[in-house]
Scaffold this active site. Structure first.
Site, PDB file in Angstrom:
ATOM      1  N   ASP A  83      -3.091  -5.531  -6.194  1.00  0.00           N
ATOM      2  CA  ASP A  83      -2.191  -6.586  -6.527  1.00  0.00           C
ATOM      3  C   ASP A  83      -2.808  -8.106  -6.558  1.00  0.00           C
ATOM      4  OD1 ASP A  83       0.952  -7.111  -6.863  1.00  0.00           O
ATOM      5  OD2 ASP A  83       0.391  -8.757  -4.909  1.00  0.00           O
ATOM      6  N   GLU A  92     -18.015   6.139  -0.589  1.00  0.00           N
ATOM      7  CA  GLU A  92     -18.005   7.026   0.512  1.00  0.00           C
ATOM      8  C   GLU A  92     -17.444   8.175   0.444  1.00  0.00           C
ATOM      9  OE1 GLU A  92     -16.889   4.367   3.767  1.00  0.00           O
ATOM     10  OE2 GLU A  92     -18.265   2.717   3.409  1.00  0.00           O
TER      11      GLU A  92
HETATM   12  C1  BGC Z   1       3.371  -7.787  -7.916  1.00  0.00           C
HETATM   13  C2  BGC Z   1       4.713  -8.398  -7.768  1.00  0.00           C
HETATM   14  C3  BGC Z   1       4.581  -9.532  -6.605  1.00  0.00           C
HETATM   15  C4  BGC Z   1       3.483 -10.308  -6.740  1.00  0.00           C
HETATM   16  C5  BGC Z   1       3.127 -10.826  -5.505  1.00  0.00           C
HETATM   17  C6  BGC Z   1       2.568  -9.003  -8.148  1.00  0.00           C
HETATM   18  O1  BGC Z   1       1.919  -9.178  -9.278  1.00  0.00           O
HETATM   19  O2  BGC Z   1       3.592  -6.849  -9.102  1.00  0.00           O
HETATM   20  O3  BGC Z   1       5.983  -7.627  -7.641  1.00  0.00           O
HETATM   21  O4  BGC Z   1       5.689 -10.326  -6.431  1.00  0.00           O
HETATM   22  O5  BGC Z   1       2.217  -9.757  -6.927  1.00  0.00           O
HETATM   23  O6  BGC Z   1       2.629 -10.008  -4.639  1.00  0.00           O
END
Ligand code: BGC
Length: 576
Positions: A225, A277
């Site tokens: 993310d 790993e």
């Molecule tokens: C996720 C979102 C989230 C954001 C903050 C992103 O890009 O896909 O759903 O709100 O990251 O974590």
């Protein structure tokens, strides 16, 4: 009239060798937003037992892997992307034991599992953040996050004017342990999501531990993310940029104080050594909203290995745009040794069956009841702001184009990322009462962004029932009446349904995907015709007028074929 629906897909071969290190290169990956997929215990929130119960559905659908959005303990200030504990399961969703059963069941069905990892920020309920609040300024506990003194005589003003992605200031003031107003902490997203300080080695070590924790439990890969956000320069020199800083708009190469800094790749080099790993090595895909020429940095084999390409998601249904994007991305992927990724929908954007039904690039009054559509990127935001008025969209056309676009995309070399519900042809749910909305973008930014709840409404599994079969009781976001007609029950025995199309295409894709090459046979104003190895040809008519159907045996089509013709907004796969 050719009845494409009677053509059965070729028998799918057994899954590719599960131990093969390159399983991800041409995988079809199905994103599950766990709280909205299937609810086994009837509390209105989807859970891990629910997912396990649907593994036969996923197997029949024909996906190679599942990507699970966050399932960690969370107050759900941002749909689970506010993580309290990276090495546990949210009790609202299940237990670690249920996680293990889910992984084993997926693996038995030949399906890999990729989990979301959220390294840019934790939640404000994470034990580290609680310790930071309880500790004094300058303490090691505060040094895991980004704390600064405020400006103004009493520190009452935020350290600078930077804005959070979800609206409002990116700084939040805390109350010190002695009860006085105190320092400020930085949050790129909601205030419940304090950003880690990735200059702190403790943060590095803790994430390596988390990667091993899930890898040891059998997880095959990670979706990273906000991969482009971890490293920051909040020093005095970045203050100079303040006046030009505009959220995601500014991306000077590697120099922006917040986004896509060159040294973020050092983090991923460390992660790669952990991935390697394992046998097969764990995989990763970066969510990095960066300029296309910077994407490759996240996809190197010494780093994360693959990066999302959102270009098709942002494009119109247009032959020239598709051609440019596909050709460029295949070249870029080849340069890094990655395979390309393709995606039309996910939990953050308006579903593509809806986007494609909106008037293209109109401004001012659309003439439709419901007011104006001023979207320049056709992204559906204005439609949502107009109350999700169904009169503004041509839903039938949206779905027709979505089916055509997806069938074209599923024939491209690289990984296809699918979002739960798109296989049912689901439209965005536009009208959700304010009181039911959950997305922080709605609350922090009311009137500017309506939020992402409309693509996160729990799936309809049956025509009837309290929550259309999502669970034995209600659903945490209200489902509209029209969900009945898009339910799995309504579609699964209908050979013309979107579900049948996805099943047929995914089964064929498994057999037909071999070498990662593609030849362009025709690049027309409204037509793209490509060939893949083994006599597999794909034609999409992006226009509205029928064209002559090229020669070949029809394998599958996104809509009915008229005799000898490929109707507008339709894709066909042929075998020559
Ligand atoms: C996720 C979102 C989230 C954001 C903050 C992103 O890009 O896909 O759903 O709100 O990251 O974590």
């Amino acid at each position: 009239m050719t009845d494409f629906t009677t053509l059965s897909p070729l028998q799918a071969p057994a899954h590719a060798d599960a131990s093969a290190a390159d399983w991800w290169r041409q995988a079809a990956v199905y994103q599950i937003y766990p709280r909205s997929f299937a609810d086994a215990n009837g509390d209105g929130i989807g859970d891990l037992v629910g997912i396990t119960s649907k593994v036969p559905y996923l197997q029949r659908l024909g996906v190679d892997a599942v990507w699970l959005s966050p399932f960690y303990p969370s107050a759900l200030a941002d749909g689970g992307y506010d993580v309290d504990d990276y090495r546990d399961v949210d009790p609202k969703i299940g237990t670690l034991e249920e996680f293990d059963v889910m992984v084993a069941t997926l693996h038995e069905a030949g399906i890999k599992i990729v989990v979301d990892i959220v390294p840019n920020h934790s939640s404000d309920r994470h034990e580290w953040f609680k310790a930071a609040l309880a500790s004094p300024k300058g303490s090691p506990e505060r040094a895991r996050y980004i704390f600064r003194d405020g400006k103004g005589e009493h520190g009452e003003l935020p350290p600078n004017s930077w804005q959070s992605i979800f609206g409002g200031s990116a700084w939040e003031r805390i109350t010190e342990p002695d009860g006085t107003p105190g320092q400020w902490y930085f949050h790129l997203f909601a205030k419940e999501q304090p950003d880690f300080d990735w200059d702190n080695p403790e943060v590095h070590d803790d994430f390596l531990r988390t990667l091993r924790f899930w890898s040891d439990r059998g997880v095959d890969g990670f979706r990273v993310d906000v991969a482009h956000g971890l490293k920051k320069d909040l020093g005095p020199s970045s203050e100079a940029l303040e006046s030009t800083f505009g959220g995601h708009d500014v991306f000077p190469d590697g120099q922006h104080p917040l986004w896509d800094r060159d040294d973020v790749q050092d983090v991923y080099a460390e992660w790669r050594s952990v991935f390697n790993e394992y046998d097969p090595p764990r995989t990763a895909v970066a969510e990095a909203w960066v300029q296309p020429h910077r994407r490759g940095r996240y996809a190197t084999q010494a780093g994360l290995g693959q990066a999302f390409n959102f270009d098709l998601l942002l494009a119109d249904f247009d032959a020239a745009e598709f051609h440019e994007i596909i050709a460029r991305n295949l070249d870029e992927a080849a340069e890094t040794g990655a395979s390309s990724t393709w995606v039309f929908s996910n939990h953050d954007v308006v579903r593509h069956a809806t986007r494609y039904g909106l008037p293209k690039n109109t401004s001012g009054t659309s003439g439709a009841p419901g007011g104006s559509v001023t979207s320049s990127g056709n992204d559906g935001k204005q439609w949502l702001l107009d109350g999700g008025d169904p009169a503004v969209i041509d839903a039938e056309r949206g779905l027709r184009r979505a089916r055509a676009a997806t069938l074209f995309m599923l024939a491209l070399p690289g990984s296809a990322y699918l979002y739960q519900g798109e296989e049912l042809g689901l439209q965005e749910v536009g009208r959700i009462p304010d009181a039911d909305r959950q997305d922080p973008t709605f609350f922090r930014n009311k009137g500017v962004e309506i939020g992402r709840d409309g693509c996160r409404v729990p799936l309809p599994w049956s025509r009837e029932g309290a929550s259309f079969g999502f669970g034995p009781d209600g659903a945490h976001l209200p489902q509209p009446e029209w969900f009945a007609g898009f339910s799995v029950e309504a579609e699964e025995h209908d050979p013309a349904s979107t579900l049948s199309l996805y099943r047929d295409a995914l089964a064929l894709r498994r057999e037909l995907q071999t070498a990662e090459t593609l030849d362009w046979l025709e690049i027309g104003e409204a037509v793209l015709h490509v060939a893949r190895p083994g006599g597999w040809e794909i034609v999409t008519n992006f226009g509205t007028e029928p064209i002559a159907l090229p020669e070949g045996a029809v394998l599958v089509a996104s809509g009915p074929l008229a005799d000898g013709a490929l109707p507008g907004e339709t894709t066909v796969w042929l075998r020559r």
